[in-house]
Design a protein around this motif. Structure first.
Motif, PDB file in Angstrom:
ATOM      1  N   ALA A  82       0.817  -1.220   0.000  1.00 16.92           N
ATOM      2  CA  ALA A  82       0.000   0.000   0.000  1.00 16.92           C
ATOM      3  C   ALA A  82       0.846   1.263   0.000  1.00 16.92           C
ATOM      4  CB  ALA A  82      -0.933  -0.012   1.208  1.00 16.92           C
ATOM      5  N   SER A  83       2.024   1.211   0.630  1.00 18.66           N
ATOM      6  CA  SER A  83       2.857   2.408   0.773  1.00 18.66           C
ATOM      7  C   SER A  83       3.873   2.576  -0.350  1.00 18.66           C
ATOM      8  CB  SER A  83       3.599   2.382   2.118  1.00 18.66           C
ATOM      9  OG  SER A  83       4.428   1.222   2.212  1.00 18.66           O
ATOM     10  N   LEU A  84       4.136   1.506  -1.106  1.00 17.97           N
ATOM     11  CA  LEU A  84       5.207   1.564  -2.107  1.00 17.97           C
ATOM     12  C   LEU A  84       5.058   2.712  -3.105  1.00 17.97           C
ATOM     13  CD1 LEU A  84       7.815   0.260  -3.131  1.00 17.97           C
ATOM     14  CD2 LEU A  84       6.422  -1.231  -4.589  1.00 17.97           C
ATOM     15  N   PRO A  85       3.872   3.015  -3.614  1.00 17.20           N
ATOM     16  CA  PRO A  85       3.770   4.118  -4.580  1.00 17.20           C
ATOM     17  C   PRO A  85       4.268   5.466  -4.044  1.00 17.20           C
ATOM     18  CG  PRO A  85       1.777   2.777  -4.641  1.00 17.20           C
ATOM     19  CD  PRO A  85       2.586   2.306  -3.463  1.00 17.20           C
ATOM     20  N   GLU A  86       4.271   5.649  -2.737  1.00 15.87           N
ATOM     21  CA  GLU A  86       4.756   6.905  -2.159  1.00 15.87           C
ATOM     22  C   GLU A  86       6.249   6.867  -1.859  1.00 15.87           C
ATOM     23  OE1 GLU A  86       2.315   8.456   1.091  1.00 15.87           O
ATOM     24  OE2 GLU A  86       0.779   6.961   0.569  1.00 15.87           O
ATOM     25  N   TYR A  87       6.848   5.681  -1.885  1.00 14.89           N
ATOM     26  CA  TYR A  87       8.243   5.536  -1.480  1.00 14.89           C
ATOM     27  C   TYR A  87       9.063   4.746  -2.509  1.00 14.89           C
ATOM     28  CZ  TYR A  87       6.506   7.079   3.050  1.00 14.89           C
ATOM     29  OH  TYR A  87       5.925   7.811   4.059  1.00 14.89           O
ATOM     30  N   ASP A  88       8.683   4.830  -3.775  1.00 14.19           N
ATOM     31  CA  ASP A  88       9.362   4.033  -4.803  1.00 14.19           C
ATOM     32  C   ASP A  88      10.366   4.852  -5.605  1.00 14.19           C
ATOM     33  OD1 ASP A  88       7.674   5.614  -6.269  1.00 14.19           O
ATOM     34  OD2 ASP A  88       6.732   3.996  -7.400  1.00 14.19           O
ATOM     35  N   PHE A  89      10.926   5.920  -4.992  1.00 19.61           N
ATOM     36  CA  PHE A  89      11.826   6.807  -5.740  1.00 19.61           C
ATOM     37  C   PHE A  89      13.092   6.085  -6.203  1.00 19.61           C
ATOM     38  CE2 PHE A  89      12.651   7.302  -1.234  1.00 19.61           C
ATOM     39  CZ  PHE A  89      14.044   7.315  -1.121  1.00 19.61           C
ATOM     40  N   LEU A  90      13.631   5.187  -5.386  1.00 22.23           N
ATOM     41  CA  LEU A  90      14.809   4.432  -5.815  1.00 22.23           C
ATOM     42  C   LEU A  90      14.440   3.434  -6.910  1.00 22.23           C
ATOM     43  CD1 LEU A  90      16.642   3.719  -2.430  1.00 22.23           C
ATOM     44  CD2 LEU A  90      17.372   5.269  -4.254  1.00 22.23           C
ATOM     45  N   LEU A  91      13.298   2.790  -6.748  1.00 22.30           N
ATOM     46  CA  LEU A  91      12.829   1.838  -7.749  1.00 22.30           C
ATOM     47  C   LEU A  91      12.601   2.540  -9.089  1.00 22.30           C
ATOM     48  CD1 LEU A  91      12.013  -1.099  -8.225  1.00 22.30           C
ATOM     49  CD2 LEU A  91       9.719  -0.524  -7.419  1.00 22.30           C
ATOM     50  N   GLN A  92      12.017   3.731  -9.058  1.00 23.74           N
ATOM     51  CA  GLN A  92      11.807   4.473 -10.297  1.00 23.74           C
ATOM     52  C   GLN A  92      13.133   4.847 -10.947  1.00 23.74           C
ATOM     53  OE1 GLN A  92       8.936   7.589 -10.686  1.00 23.74           O
ATOM     54  NE2 GLN A  92       7.688   6.859  -8.983  1.00 23.74           N
ATOM     55  N   ARG A  93      14.106   5.236 -10.140  1.00 19.98           N
ATOM     56  CA  ARG A  93      15.425   5.585 -10.692  1.00 19.98           C
ATOM     57  C   ARG A  93      16.054   4.374 -11.385  1.00 19.98           C
ATOM     58  NH1 ARG A  93      19.550   9.487  -8.779  1.00 19.98           N
ATOM     59  NH2 ARG A  93      21.606   8.821  -9.496  1.00 19.98           N
ATOM     60  N   VAL A  94      15.953   3.221 -10.729  1.00 19.73           N
ATOM     61  CA  VAL A  94      16.520   1.987 -11.279  1.00 19.73           C
ATOM     62  C   VAL A  94      15.828   1.607 -12.588  1.00 19.73           C
ATOM     63  CG1 VAL A  94      16.527  -0.512 -10.900  1.00 19.73           C
ATOM     64  CG2 VAL A  94      17.434   1.011  -9.153  1.00 19.73           C
ATOM     65  N   ILE A  95      14.506   1.649 -12.597  1.00 21.33           N
ATOM     66  CA  ILE A  95      13.763   1.248 -13.787  1.00 21.33           C
ATOM     67  C   ILE A  95      14.020   2.215 -14.931  1.00 21.33           C
ATOM     68  CG2 ILE A  95      11.431   0.975 -14.727  1.00 21.33           C
ATOM     69  CD1 ILE A  95      10.632  -0.197 -11.993  1.00 21.33           C
ATOM     70  N   ASP A  96      14.159   3.490 -14.622  1.00 22.52           N
ATOM     71  CA  ASP A  96      14.486   4.478 -15.656  1.00 22.52           C
ATOM     72  C   ASP A  96      15.811   4.120 -16.326  1.00 22.52           C
ATOM     73  OD1 ASP A  96      13.529   6.899 -16.916  1.00 22.52           O
ATOM     74  OD2 ASP A  96      15.218   7.928 -15.999  1.00 22.52           O
ATOM     75  N   ASP A  97      16.801   3.724 -15.507  1.00 23.32           N
ATOM     76  CA  ASP A  97      18.097   3.306 -16.059  1.00 23.32           C
ATOM     77  C   ASP A  97      17.958   2.025 -16.889  1.00 23.32           C
ATOM     78  OD1 ASP A  97      19.430   5.431 -14.993  1.00 23.32           O
ATOM     79  OD2 ASP A  97      20.300   4.337 -13.302  1.00 23.32           O
ATOM     80  N   LEU A  98      17.173   1.074 -16.405  1.00 25.76           N
ATOM     81  CA  LEU A  98      16.994  -0.181 -17.131  1.00 25.76           C
ATOM     82  C   LEU A  98      16.298   0.065 -18.475  1.00 25.76           C
ATOM     83  CD1 LEU A  98      15.939  -2.531 -14.191  1.00 25.76           C
ATOM     84  CD2 LEU A  98      18.070  -2.654 -15.491  1.00 25.76           C
ATOM     85  N   LEU A  99      15.346   0.965 -18.489  1.00 21.66           N
ATOM     86  CA  LEU A  99      14.664   1.288 -19.740  1.00 21.66           C
ATOM     87  C   LEU A  99      15.612   1.988 -20.717  1.00 21.66           C
ATOM     88  CD1 LEU A  99      11.145   2.346 -18.423  1.00 21.66           C
ATOM     89  CD2 LEU A  99      11.682   0.365 -19.849  1.00 21.66           C
ATOM     90  N   ASP A 100      16.521   2.806 -20.191  1.00 16.91           N
ATOM     91  CA  ASP A 100      17.545   3.401 -21.059  1.00 16.91           C
ATOM     92  C   ASP A 100      18.353   2.316 -21.747  1.00 16.91           C
ATOM     93  OD1 ASP A 100      16.822   5.995 -20.446  1.00 16.91           O
ATOM     94  OD2 ASP A 100      18.393   6.285 -18.944  1.00 16.91           O
ATOM     95  N   ARG A 101      18.686   1.269 -21.018  1.00 22.47           N
ATOM     96  CA  ARG A 101      19.485   0.178 -21.575  1.00 22.47           C
ATOM     97  C   ARG A 101      18.696  -0.582 -22.649  1.00 22.47           C
ATOM     98  NH1 ARG A 101      23.723  -0.617 -17.290  1.00 22.47           N
ATOM     99  NH2 ARG A 101      23.236   1.135 -15.922  1.00 22.47           N
ATOM    100  N   VAL A 102      17.411  -0.790 -22.383  1.00 26.55           N
ATOM    101  CA  VAL A 102      16.568  -1.459 -23.377  1.00 26.55           C
ATOM    102  C   VAL A 102      16.505  -0.627 -24.657  1.00 26.55           C
ATOM    103  CG1 VAL A 102      14.202  -2.169 -23.902  1.00 26.55           C
ATOM    104  CG2 VAL A 102      15.197  -2.714 -21.673  1.00 26.55           C
TER     105      VAL A 102
END
Length: 300
Positions: free
Chosen positions: A23-43
């Motif tokens: 329930a709380s992850l959407p408010e605290y996923d800033f590191l996860l978003q940073r990681v996924i942004d980098d992974l999408l750059d690689r894709v």
């Protein structure tokens, strides 16, 4: 017969805590978003499309961010998002240590911040390699060994001071050399690793630990101390953290080391390293320097 890998992490506790954090992850996923942004750059940087893609972990955030990246989304066909926690699994609840997929099922496997909780990481990487089609790509991000070093030191000092000894309270993580070696050992071709270091500033360690709980990233050590933790311990941890690490503004830094690792499932047409002694050009010529024999002394 090879020995079973040590049980470092309580996977049942991990699932429980990730479910609690859903329930709380959407408010605290800033590191996860940073990681996924980098992974999408690689894709996006890879000059090919991926018909079937598997995501291990990430709580569905990968698919959400992919929808906002049309250039990456255009490269991806069928997307299957999984998580070990039922409440975070977008499509399928999967334990990364026991993948239920047939060999050569996917063109791309992505894992954002999940594999650092695996007891048998080599075994997991072997399963991922098998699940990839020939020349399929794997990219993952895990927390590295320098993550939360300030919190680790502060907890160690506080517990030693209060109890005369200390137990592990922050999970051990891999480093870049570990990951590069593991990829090679588990059969990936052309393995690469790099590091993203992030420093987040907090008012105090209580706020940091709140964020870790909300992310589902608190320690899941199997051999954790069962001794009840007193309020005094956390207060002293906060005091030591501030004394040792606080900046002029009173805020404390929390280091997160994120290791990105990638590799390809083997394919006959992939580049292969040349055998030793097969070079046809000298390194000295390429560098434009004079080559000295082993018995000569280099000039100043």
């Amino acid at each position: 017969m090879s020995a079973s890998p040590p049980i470092l992490f309580d996977r049942a506790l991990l699932r429980q805590r990730r479910n609690r954090a859903a329930a709380s992850l959407p408010e605290y996923d800033f590191l996860l978003q940073r990681v996924i942004d980098d992974l999408l750059d690689r894709v996006e940087s890879i000059n090919r499309d991926f018909e079937r893609v598997l995501v291990l972990g990430g709580g569905g955030v990968f698919g959400q961010m992919l929808a906002e990246r049309p250039s990456a989304a255009a490269k991806i066909g069928t997307l299957i998002e999984t998580d070990i926690a039922e409440k975070l699994a977008r499509q399928v609840c999967v334990d990364e240590e026991c993948l239920p997929f047939a060999d050569e099922s996917f063109d791309l496997v992505i894992s954002p911040l999940a594999l650092h909780w695996c007891n048998d990481l080599p075994g997991v990487l072997i399963q991922i390699n098998r699940a990839l089609k020939s020349d399929g790509f794997f990219a993952a991000a895990v927390f590295g060994g320098a993550s939360l070093k300030e919190l680790r030191q502060s907890m160690l000092a506080a517990e030693t001071e209060i109890h005369g000894g200390a137990s592990a309270r922050v999970s051990p993580f891999a480093d870049t050399m570990d990951m590069a070696g593991l990829l090679q050992r588990t059969g990936f071709a052309m393995p690469v690793t790099d590091v993203d270091r992030v420093t987040v500033r907090y008012g105090n360690s209580f706020v940091l630990m709140r964020d870790l709980r909300a992310m589902g990233e608190t320690s899941n050590l199997a051999e954790r101390s069962r001794r009840p933790v007193s309020k005094r311990f956390f207060v002293r941890t906060a005091e030591i953290y501030a004394e040792r690490f606080a900046g002029d503004d009173g805020k404390i830094p929390a280091t997160f080391e994120i290791i990105h690792a990638g590799g390809w499932a083997p394919h006959p047409d992939q580049p292969r390293p040349k055998r030793p002694g097969s070079a046809t050009a000298r390194l000295a010529d390429a560098l434009g320097v004079v080559e000295n024999s082993a018995g000569e002394k280099a000039g100043r």
